[in-house]
Scaffold this active site. Structure first.
Site, PDB file in Angstrom:
ATOM      1  CD  GLU A 165      -2.829  -1.301   2.378  1.00  8.89           C
ATOM      2  OE1 GLU A 165      -2.679  -0.502   3.320  1.00  8.89           O
ATOM      3  OE2 GLU A 165      -3.725  -2.150   2.353  1.00  8.89           O
ATOM      4  CD  GLU A 270      -4.454  -8.137   1.851  1.00  2.00           C
ATOM      5  OE1 GLU A 270      -5.363  -7.488   2.401  1.00  2.00           O
ATOM      6  OE2 GLU A 270      -3.264  -7.814   1.915  1.00  2.00           O
TER       7      GLU A 270
HETATM    8  C1  GLA Z   1      -4.824  -4.769   4.347  1.00  2.08           C
HETATM    9  C2  GLA Z   1      -3.535  -5.468   4.723  1.00  2.08           C
HETATM   10  C3  GLA Z   1      -3.795  -6.741   5.438  1.00  2.08           C
HETATM   11  C4  GLA Z   1      -4.899  -6.627   6.449  1.00  2.08           C
HETATM   12  C5  GLA Z   1      -6.122  -6.116   5.791  1.00  2.08           C
HETATM   13  C6  GLA Z   1      -7.243  -6.045   6.790  1.00  2.08           C
HETATM   14  O1  GLA Z   1      -5.399  -5.238   3.225  1.00  2.08           O
HETATM   15  O2  GLA Z   1      -2.698  -5.733   3.638  1.00  2.08           O
HETATM   16  O3  GLA Z   1      -2.642  -7.105   6.114  1.00  2.08           O
HETATM   17  O4  GLA Z   1      -4.529  -5.799   7.497  1.00  2.08           O
HETATM   18  O5  GLA Z   1      -5.813  -4.832   5.315  1.00  2.08           O
HETATM   19  O6  GLA Z   1      -7.203  -6.993   7.774  1.00  2.08           O
END
Ligand code: GLA
Length: 377
Positions: A165, A270
């Site tokens: 990020e 994710e």
């Molecule tokens: C982001 C992070 C993850 C996690 C999610 C929410 O996407 O990359 O590590 O913290 O948020 O749990």
């Protein structure tokens, strides 16, 4: 066989279609076959595993993970704050259990995450008197962190999310402390260090809302620069925190193609699908926290059939897209295992009942699961 496929490829899953898929998939479950087996010739399928599951040795969830997945990611245990809370203290306990479990089950082990602005110790960017540290000091801290962690799990963690990020659609580089103190080169330095510690490790840049063209265009340009300069970056992590209706699959496809043509392997790192209503801007910014509103928590007592059907169709279209681009995609990882364990029950509003994954609160596969495996049955 032909009939079964017809059910799946019609845009509306009929009740008979789902029933048939259920019967097949339930038979497969009793033979201990799971997602990893259905997609074994396409990409690996995984889940982020909560530290709690390892520290409490939750056998039921661990056996679900063994049956369904061939790759695991630590949800939190390898983030800077839990694993390296002060300059000279390391907590490897849960991470070691996670690695042991992955190795025992011959899984692809994903490390998450080396450099991120969030979930870091409060004083990472400060000296003892609370003053912001210099570029040299922060680089040294980053070097120590990356070399120690990557080296400890060298040859065991197959792939690391090196930077998370760091790019925003608004300004290019996120104005994080990393950027502010070191400058944009913190990213390439992080990739070089990880590569130095384990030259065989697959190194990933990971971010959310990757369908935003401003973010993905910026990233594609950056990748091109990195390639010219010999920065060891191998893959892109599209987090994939999606909603029922957005982003649309065309936008996801455009990003997959853009990253792949820049020479990157693509990973969905994710994945989850939020089914709850929202009246805020779309965000995956983990620092966001919105005050609880009863009206935005409508499914406390169960998910209405209509929404469950939407969720099923959403997962089906996503996996159809992943299969279409299986030559570019290495891995599809869900952010969590069962609905009750998902961060989406508490983000961006605390205390809601969400249904974002393929396994329900009783740890049983949902219709979305049957539709997804149906694409391969
Ligand atoms: C982001 C992070 C993850 C996690 C999610 C929410 O996407 O990359 O590590 O913290 O948020 O749990």
């Amino acid at each position: 066989m032909v009939n079964r496929r017809k059910f799946i490829h019609s845009s509306v899953l009929t009740a008979t279609g789902v029933a048939l898929l259920k019967a097949n998939a339930i038979a497969a479950l009793t033979e201990n076959r799971g997602l990893k087996d259905y997609f074994k010739n396409d990409f690996s399928v995984g889940a982020a595993v909560d530290s709690d599951i390892f520290s409490r040795n939750n056998k039921e969830i661990l056996s679900l993970i063994e049956r369904e997945f061939n790759t695991i990611t630590t949800e939190n245990a390898l983030k800077w704050e839990p694993v390296h809370p002060t300059e000279n203290r390391w907590n490897f306990n849960v991470a070691d259990k996670f690695i042991e479990f992955g190795l025992k089950n011959r899984m692809h082990i994903q490390g998450h995450v080396l450099v991120w602005h969030s979930q870091v110790p409060k004083n990472l960017f400060e000296d003892e008197s609370g003053k912001q540290v210099s570029k040299g000091v922060l680089l040294k801290r980053m070097e120590n962190h990356i070399l120690t962690l990557v080296d400890r799990y060298k040859g065991k963690i197959n792939s690391w999310d090196v930077v998370n990020e760091a790019i925003t659609p608004e300004d290019g580089y996120r104005r994080s402390k990393w950027f502010e103190i070191i400058g944009p080169e913190f990213m390439e330095r992080a990739f070089h260090l990880a590569h130095e510690a384990d030259p065989n490790c697959h190194l990933i840049y990971n971010d959310y809302n990757m369908t935003n063209p401003k973010r993905s265009d910026f990233l594609v340009e950056l990748i091109k620069k990195y390639k010219k300069k010999g920065v060891p970056i191998h893959g892109i992590g599209m987090q994939g925190h999606y909603n029922l209706d957005s982003p649309n699959t065309k936008a996801i496809e455009t990003s997959i193609e853009a990253f792949a043509s820049a020479g990157m392997r693509v990973n969905f790192t994710e994945l989850d699908v939020d089914v709850l209503p929202y009246d805020w801007g779309r965000t995956s910014e983990v620092s966001s926290n919105i005050e609880y509103a009863e009206s935005l928590n409508p499914y406390k007592n169960g998910l209405p059939k209509e929404i469950n059907d939407k969720l099923t169709r959403r997962y089906e279209e996503l996996f159809k897209l992943f299969l279409k681009h299986r030559d570019k995609i290495d891995r599809v990882t869900f952010w969590g295992t069962t609905d009750n364990k998902s961060w989406k029950n508490n983000f961006p509003m605390h205390g809601r009942t969400n249904y974002p994954l393929l396994f329900n609160r009783e740890h049983k596969p949902k219709n979305a699961y049957f539709a997804v495996v149906g694409l391969k049955s």
